[in-house]
Design a protein around this motif. Structure first.
Motif, PDB file in Angstrom:
ATOM      1  N   LYS A   1       0.807  -1.227   0.000  1.00  9.03           N
ATOM      2  CA  LYS A   1       0.000   0.000   0.000  1.00  9.03           C
ATOM      3  C   LYS A   1       0.843   1.281   0.000  1.00  9.03           C
ATOM      4  CE  LYS A   1      -4.548  -1.049   0.521  1.00  9.03           C
ATOM      5  NZ  LYS A   1      -5.815  -0.363   0.627  1.00  9.03           N
TER       6      LYS A   1
ATOM      7  N   PHE B   1      -6.898  -2.833   9.558  1.00  9.23           N
ATOM      8  CA  PHE B   1      -6.564  -3.718   8.440  1.00  9.23           C
ATOM      9  C   PHE B   1      -6.672  -3.049   7.071  1.00  9.23           C
ATOM     10  CE2 PHE B   1     -10.416  -5.441   6.330  1.00  9.23           C
ATOM     11  CZ  PHE B   1     -11.381  -4.813   7.092  1.00  9.23           C
ATOM     12  N   ALA B   2      -7.215  -1.806   7.003  1.00 12.35           N
ATOM     13  CA  ALA B   2      -7.262  -1.123   5.702  1.00 12.35           C
ATOM     14  C   ALA B   2      -5.854  -0.757   5.236  1.00 12.35           C
ATOM     15  CB  ALA B   2      -8.125   0.124   5.795  1.00 12.35           C
TER      16      ALA B   2
ATOM     17  N   TRP C   1      -2.612  -8.233   8.343  1.00 10.18           N
ATOM     18  CA  TRP C   1      -3.714  -7.922   7.422  1.00 10.18           C
ATOM     19  C   TRP C   1      -4.516  -9.189   7.104  1.00 10.18           C
ATOM     20  CZ3 TRP C   1      -4.053  -9.937   2.387  1.00 10.18           C
ATOM     21  CH2 TRP C   1      -5.216  -9.540   1.714  1.00 10.18           C
TER      22      TRP C   1
ATOM     23  N   ARG D   1      -8.417  -9.349   8.119  1.00 12.88           N
ATOM     24  CA  ARG D   1      -9.407  -9.365   7.026  1.00 12.88           C
ATOM     25  C   ARG D   1     -10.244 -10.640   7.139  1.00 12.88           C
ATOM     26  NH1 ARG D   1     -10.059  -6.765   1.392  1.00 12.88           N
ATOM     27  NH2 ARG D   1     -11.413  -8.265   0.409  1.00 12.88           N
TER      28      ARG D   1
ATOM     29  N   ILE E   1     -23.202   4.386   8.875  1.00 13.70           N
ATOM     30  CA  ILE E   1     -22.023   3.568   9.210  1.00 13.70           C
ATOM     31  C   ILE E   1     -21.866   3.432  10.731  1.00 13.70           C
ATOM     32  CG2 ILE E   1     -20.189   5.331   9.177  1.00 13.70           C
ATOM     33  CD1 ILE E   1     -19.905   2.033   7.333  1.00 13.70           C
TER      34      ILE E   1
ATOM     35  N   GLY F   1     -15.980   3.547   4.780  1.00 10.41           N
ATOM     36  CA  GLY F   1     -17.369   3.383   4.370  1.00 10.41           C
ATOM     37  C   GLY F   1     -18.221   4.628   4.462  1.00 10.41           C
TER      38      GLY F   1
ATOM     39  N   THR G   1     -17.075   7.683   1.071  1.00 12.40           N
ATOM     40  CA  THR G   1     -17.204   7.048  -0.245  1.00 12.40           C
ATOM     41  C   THR G   1     -18.667   6.961  -0.678  1.00 12.40           C
ATOM     42  OG1 THR G   1     -17.016   5.017   1.039  1.00 12.40           O
ATOM     43  CG2 THR G   1     -15.118   5.613  -0.305  1.00 12.40           C
TER      44      THR G   1
ATOM     45  N   VAL H   1     -20.790   8.928  -3.691  1.00  9.33           N
ATOM     46  CA  VAL H   1     -21.518   8.238  -4.771  1.00  9.33           C
ATOM     47  C   VAL H   1     -22.929   8.816  -4.881  1.00  9.33           C
ATOM     48  CG1 VAL H   1     -22.421   6.033  -5.600  1.00  9.33           C
ATOM     49  CG2 VAL H   1     -20.274   6.096  -4.397  1.00  9.33           C
TER      50      VAL H   1
ATOM     51  N   HIS I   1     -14.363   6.566  -6.418  1.00  9.73           N
ATOM     52  CA  HIS I   1     -13.829   7.044  -5.122  1.00  9.73           C
ATOM     53  C   HIS I   1     -13.038   5.924  -4.473  1.00  9.73           C
ATOM     54  CE1 HIS I   1     -16.920  10.036  -5.795  1.00  9.73           C
ATOM     55  NE2 HIS I   1     -17.769   9.040  -5.939  1.00  9.73           N
ATOM     56  N   PRO I   2     -11.785   6.066  -4.287  1.00 10.62           N
ATOM     57  CA  PRO I   2     -10.910   7.173  -4.671  1.00 10.62           C
ATOM     58  C   PRO I   2     -10.606   7.111  -6.168  1.00 10.62           C
ATOM     59  CG  PRO I   2      -9.642   5.439  -3.634  1.00 10.62           C
ATOM     60  CD  PRO I   2     -11.068   5.005  -3.564  1.00 10.62           C
TER      61      PRO I   2
ATOM     62  N   LEU J   1      -5.694   4.664  -7.185  1.00  7.29           N
ATOM     63  CA  LEU J   1      -5.266   3.685  -6.173  1.00  7.29           C
ATOM     64  C   LEU J   1      -3.741   3.725  -6.127  1.00  7.29           C
ATOM     65  CD1 LEU J   1      -7.535   0.656  -7.169  1.00  7.29           C
ATOM     66  CD2 LEU J   1      -7.912   2.303  -5.339  1.00  7.29           C
TER      67      LEU J   1
ATOM     68  N   SER K   1     -11.777  -1.487  -6.576  1.00  9.38           N
ATOM     69  CA  SER K   1     -10.459  -2.100  -6.712  1.00  9.38           C
ATOM     70  C   SER K   1     -10.633  -3.575  -7.130  1.00  9.38           C
ATOM     71  CB  SER K   1      -9.671  -1.943  -5.410  1.00  9.38           C
ATOM     72  OG  SER K   1      -8.399  -2.487  -5.511  1.00  9.38           O
TER      73      SER K   1
ATOM     74  N   VAL L   1     -13.948  -4.520   1.139  1.00  8.59           N
ATOM     75  CA  VAL L   1     -14.761  -5.550   1.802  1.00  8.59           C
ATOM     76  C   VAL L   1     -16.222  -5.126   1.878  1.00  8.59           C
ATOM     77  CG1 VAL L   1     -12.908  -6.477   3.256  1.00  8.59           C
ATOM     78  CG2 VAL L   1     -14.324  -4.622   4.129  1.00  8.59           C
ATOM     79  N   GLY L   2     -16.465  -3.813   1.651  1.00  9.26           N
ATOM     80  CA  GLY L   2     -17.824  -3.305   1.850  1.00  9.26           C
ATOM     81  C   GLY L   2     -18.563  -3.057   0.552  1.00  9.26           C
TER      82      GLY L   2
ATOM     83  N   PHE M   1     -22.297  -4.042   0.700  1.00  8.22           N
ATOM     84  CA  PHE M   1     -22.897  -3.136   1.681  1.00  8.22           C
ATOM     85  C   PHE M   1     -23.132  -1.780   1.011  1.00  8.22           C
ATOM     86  CE2 PHE M   1     -23.063  -1.783   6.275  1.00  8.22           C
ATOM     87  CZ  PHE M   1     -23.067  -0.412   6.092  1.00  8.22           C
TER      88      PHE M   1
HETATM   89  C1  HEM Z   1     -19.378   3.249  -2.679  1.00 11.17           C
HETATM   90  C2  HEM Z   1     -18.693   3.078  -1.575  1.00 11.17           C
HETATM   91  C3  HEM Z   1     -17.309   2.514  -1.507  1.00 11.17           C
HETATM   92  C4  HEM Z   1     -16.299   2.591  -2.410  1.00 11.17           C
HETATM   93  C5  HEM Z   1     -16.330   3.277  -3.766  1.00 11.17           C
HETATM   94  C6  HEM Z   1     -15.185   1.891  -1.849  1.00 11.17           C
HETATM   95  C7  HEM Z   1     -13.977   1.729  -2.500  1.00 11.17           C
HETATM   96  C8  HEM Z   1     -12.908   1.035  -1.980  1.00 11.17           C
HETATM   97  C9  HEM Z   1     -11.682   0.814  -2.675  1.00 11.17           C
HETATM   98  C10 HEM Z   1     -11.369   1.302  -4.068  1.00 11.17           C
HETATM   99  C11 HEM Z   1     -10.874   0.102  -1.855  1.00 11.17           C
HETATM  100  C12 HEM Z   1      -9.488  -0.432  -2.171  1.00 11.17           C
HETATM  101  C13 HEM Z   1      -8.440   0.596  -1.910  1.00 11.17           C
HETATM  102  C14 HEM Z   1      -7.140   0.109  -2.412  1.00 11.17           C
HETATM  103  O1  HEM Z   1      -7.061  -0.904  -3.080  1.00 11.17           O
HETATM  104  O2  HEM Z   1      -6.145   0.780  -2.108  1.00 11.17           O
HETATM  105  C15 HEM Z   1     -11.591  -0.117  -0.629  1.00 11.17           C
HETATM  106  C16 HEM Z   1     -11.084  -0.792   0.453  1.00 11.17           C
HETATM  107  C17 HEM Z   1     -11.785  -0.966   1.614  1.00 11.17           C
HETATM  108  N1  HEM Z   1     -13.081  -0.641   1.846  1.00 11.17           N
HETATM  109 FE1  HEM Z   1     -14.349   0.266   0.563  1.00 11.17          FE
HETATM  110  N2  HEM Z   1     -15.516   1.411  -0.615  1.00 11.17           N
HETATM  111  C18 HEM Z   1     -16.817   1.760  -0.374  1.00 11.17           C
HETATM  112  C19 HEM Z   1     -17.550   1.460   0.754  1.00 11.17           C
HETATM  113  C20 HEM Z   1     -17.076   0.754   1.812  1.00 11.17           C
HETATM  114  C21 HEM Z   1     -17.859   0.399   2.964  1.00 11.17           C
HETATM  115  C22 HEM Z   1     -19.328   0.760   3.158  1.00 11.17           C
HETATM  116  C23 HEM Z   1     -17.026  -0.245   3.819  1.00 11.17           C
HETATM  117  C24 HEM Z   1     -17.326  -0.856   5.143  1.00 11.17           C
HETATM  118  C25 HEM Z   1     -18.481  -1.291   5.530  1.00 11.17           C
HETATM  119  C26 HEM Z   1     -15.730  -0.307   3.186  1.00 11.17           C
HETATM  120  C27 HEM Z   1     -14.614  -0.871   3.749  1.00 11.17           C
HETATM  121  C28 HEM Z   1     -13.396  -0.996   3.118  1.00 11.17           C
HETATM  122  C29 HEM Z   1     -12.218  -1.568   3.747  1.00 11.17           C
HETATM  123  C30 HEM Z   1     -12.131  -2.067   5.169  1.00 11.17           C
HETATM  124  C31 HEM Z   1     -11.211  -1.552   2.796  1.00 11.17           C
HETATM  125  C32 HEM Z   1      -9.781  -2.059   2.976  1.00 11.17           C
HETATM  126  C33 HEM Z   1      -9.726  -3.505   2.572  1.00 11.17           C
HETATM  127  C34 HEM Z   1      -8.340  -4.090   2.674  1.00 11.17           C
HETATM  128  O3  HEM Z   1      -7.358  -3.371   2.549  1.00 11.17           O
HETATM  129  O4  HEM Z   1      -8.261  -5.292   2.863  1.00 11.17           O
HETATM  130  N3  HEM Z   1     -15.790   0.307   1.979  1.00 11.17           N
HETATM  131  N4  HEM Z   1     -12.832   0.456  -0.725  1.00 11.17           N
END
Ligand code: HEM
Length: 714
Positions: A307, A322-323, A330, A334, A389, A513, A516, A520, A575-576, A579, A646, A653-654, A657
């Protein structure tokens, strides 16, 4: 007769002296016992009460009192102690008098002159016995305390040691970082010194001339075709065997764009330099990827690409969450969190959280709908998604749609700081000592402390309930009916995890969460207001499928057009938008592009989603470009042409959701309102973790007649 009188007077005087002396001693015992040990008693009276049972009478006392010492056998007279006498209660005095009143003159004299007799009399008195007992108890307790303290001594030493080690290592780390920054500053200054610039310029011009002549010759002689000529011309003058064209950006361009909407110039340069190029300016050097195949390679090979910069800028907030964690931590975290987002949980959350929060937003919008005033929908969606959230993760109601609270402010401050850090050219915040003086950093640190404290309290409270109820997960898709939150699931799963790790994992999800999904919804509302025919279709679908009632989990499969509006919005506004990854080892990317270990890479999701090489009519909002009857688009079924969440092991993971939350919220919003943009506002984009507007999204909302279930069925 005279003799007898004298004897009587003398006996009476002796009694008075004894009573007075005993009073003094009782007084002494009562007043001094708690503070003084027996050995430390003062010597006001010759016959101090020997209250130490272990002490032999007289062992620490002066010898036989001599009349010369005070003229009354060493016992002070009542007059000397007028104040202390009055402190003996009448009952005590009566006890003493009873003990001596029948004594003959001889016995009284003996008492005054012989310590043992005197001592025995003293010890037989009730108040003295009581005081002795109290003293003994006190001494035993003190000894016990001293013993316990002694046992703790090694632990205290160990803690002191640990503190010293932490202090020293932190100091060393800070010094190391300071040196590193100083070194980089030196490099920069050297790199941009007029002499160095001139020298390099001359050198580069000479080399470029030579290479250019060579290339012209090769083209004229037909050794290379036009495409290779253009490609090689772009890398002219660069001593680089990576095959990656270099975008000519100045340091100023980069610093400016790092502080603004970075993804926009990246898009312009993609059109100039192609789907992969290097953005090099001074010490910063990124490879920008805008090609689905290369993105797929980088994202799927997680072990080779970490990362990097993302972890550096958000560690202050996520901690070990863990993000941003890497490696075994991790993997373990996860693996522990993902099961909490199961289907049954999602279906419960639709009704209990998504619908309720969206309906609350509708309520809040009604006065504006009636008065016709402008509403900043970006702010409303951001508040709604924070409430969602909070409830979904911890069963905690931020209630940000209604109130302002310090916790909400803190969440926004921390999110803003993460955004700013991701675009700071000089990462001064890596020096912890500096953060103590810079107001922005102090504010951010305070915000993070408050958020952490709030989450810790929620964890502690929930843990207590789970423990007291002996709750334990007993089925695959476990949901606690009273508290269906992810926190409850994680605690009931009895995973071995520290409260700090749990806190950081939940914070990761809170941040990932919140903004983002809010963004949207903002851009979907914007796109629908710009495309009235799509808004009409959305209204039609919602009325047909829901017939005026609230949506359920089951309705999702029928809200096909709305789901496609969300995915199309995610294509145009990901969003974002970029990466970030860092190569852990040297690698060769598809297309034979070489990267070295340590190379920072930006996968521009925005570029891939807007590229005319990848999409027909890439800039058009067309929800039906994805077949309504086909699967919901994702990275797999589009071969990494569509990657808003991604892909590969670190995929969001979300995602499910978020799609549910966005679609359900949009359905309720569209069901209740028609909306249009306030005219003459400039809506421009800026970015950090998500794409948001620079000045808000102002809309006029108008209440719709809800279509009844019956009407929808006809
Ligand atoms: C439309 C809404 C969302 C978008 C566009 C989005 C997008 C992303 C993206 C692009 C990544 C990967 C980042 C990377 O690869 O560097 C990511 C990772 C993550 N997202 Fe989402 N996300 C959204 C909603 C959520 C929600 C609602 C949650 C939780 C309930 C969530 C939890 C996470 C977590 C924990 C990661 C890190 C996963 C890891 O590194 O193993 N996201 N998200």
């Amino acid at each position: 007769m005279l003799n007898l009188d004298i004897e009587r007077v003398y006996a009476s005087q002796c009694r008075k002296n004894i009573v007075s002396d005993m009073n003094s001693m009782l007084d002494l015992l009562g007043a001094q016992q708690p503070q003084q040990r027996p050995q430390e008693g003062n010597n006001e009276s010759c016959y101090q009460p020997s209250i130490g049972s272990s002490q032999s009478p007289g062992s620490s006392r002066p010898g036989t009192p001599s009349p010369s010492s005070s003229g009354n056998f060493g016992v002070q007279r009542p007059t000397d102690r007028a104040s202390s006498v009055s402190r003996v209660s009448p009952a005590e005095a009566a006890g003493i008098i009873t003990a001596i009143k029948d004594k003959s003159l001889e016995e009284l004299r003996d008492l005054l002159c012989h310590q043992d007799g005197y001592h025995n009399l003293l010890l037989s008195l009730e108040p003295v016995k009581t005081q002795n007992k109290v003293r003994d108890d006190l001494r035993n307790e003190t000894l016990q305390l001293a013993r316990e303290n002694l046992e703790k001594e090694p632990q205290i030493m160990e803690l002191r040691n640990q503190c010293r080690i932490i202090r020293t290592t932190e100091l060393a780390a800070a010094q190391e970082k300071l040196h590193e920054l100083e070194r980089r500053k030196e490099e920069l200054l050297k790199f941009y010194s007029p002499a160095s610039l001139l020298h390099r310029l001359q050198d580069a011009m000479r080399k470029t001339d030579e290479e250019s002549e060579n290339l012209d010759k090769q083209l004229l002689e037909g050794e290379i075709d036009l495409a290779t000529f253009v490609q090689k011309s772009l890398t002219l003058g660069q001593n680089d065997d990576s095959n990656i064209p270099i975008a000519s950006a100045e340091l100023d361009d980069v610093s400016e764009l790092l502080g603004g909407a970075l993804f926009l110039p990246l898009f312009r340069w993609m059109n100039l330099y192609g789907p992969i190029y290097r953005l090099a300016a001074g010490p910063r050097n990124f490879v920008i990827v805008s090609d689905p195949a290369i993105a797929k390679h980088v994202l799927k090979n997680y072990g080779k690409y970490g990362k990097g910069l993302v972890a550096e800028v958000s560690e202050f907030l996520f901690g070990s969450g863990f993000a941003i964690a890497e490696g075994p931590l991790w993997t373990a975290r996860r693996r522990a969190v993902v099961p909490s987002l199961h289907k049954k949980y999602l279906s419960v959350i639709v009704d209990r959280v998504f619908c309720r929060c969206a309906e609350r937003m509708v309520e809040k919008l009604l006065p504006d709908a009636i008065s016709g005033s402008a509403v900043n929908m970006e702010a409303k969606f951001s508040q709604l998604t924070l409430d969602v959230i909070g409830l979904a993760l911890f069963n905690y109601n931020f209630d940000s749609l209604t109130t302002d609270s310090p916790v909400i402010d803190a969440v926004y401050t921390a999110l803003k700081e993460a955004e700013l850090r991701s675009t700071d050219l000089l990462p001064y915040w890596q020096i912890k000592a500096l953060c103590k003086f810079i107001p922005r950093q102090i504010k951010a640190e305070n915000a993070v402390s408050l958020i952490r404290q709030t989450v810790e309290e929620l964890i502690a409270k929930c843990r207590e309930i789970v423990e007291s109820e002996g709750e334990r997960i007993n089925e695959d898709e476990y949901v606690n009916d009273r508290d269906p939150s992810i926190l409850r699931f994680l605690l009931a799963s009895r995973e071995e995890v520290s409260s700090v790790q749990l806190r950081d994992d939940l914070l990761s999800m809170l941040v990932a969460g919140h903004e983002t999904t809010g963004s949207v919804l903002t851009w979907t509302a914007y796109l629908l207001s710009k495309n009235p025919s799509s808004l009409e279709k959305a209204h039609e679908e919602v009325d047909r499928v829901l017939g005026g009632r609230s949506p359920t989990y089951e309705d999702m499969k029928n809200l096909k057009f709305l789901t496609r509006c969300i995915t199309e919005s995610l294509r145009l506004y990901p969003h974002p938008p970029v990466l970030i990854r860092r190569a852990q080892v040297a690698d060769v990317l598809p297309g034979n592009y070489k990267v070295n270990a340590g190379q920072d890479i930006m996968i521009s999701v925005y570029n891939i989603h807007h590229s005319s090489e990848v999409w027909d009519r890439a800039e058009e909002f067309d929800p039906e470009r994805f077949d309504l009857e086909g699967p919901v688009p994702n990275e797999t079924n589009t071969d990494f042409r569509f990657i808003p969440f991604s892909g590969g092991p670190r995929k969001c993971v979300g995602d499910q959701f978020a799609l549910l939350e966005a679609t359900i919220t949009l359905a309720i919003f569209v069901q209740n309102f028609s909306f249009e943009l306030i005219p003459d506002q400039t809506i421009s984009m800026t970015t950090g973790a998500t794409i948001h507007t620079t000045n808000g999204l102002y809309m006029k909302v108008k209440q719709r007649e809800k279509v009844s279930v019956l009407a929808a069925a006809l």
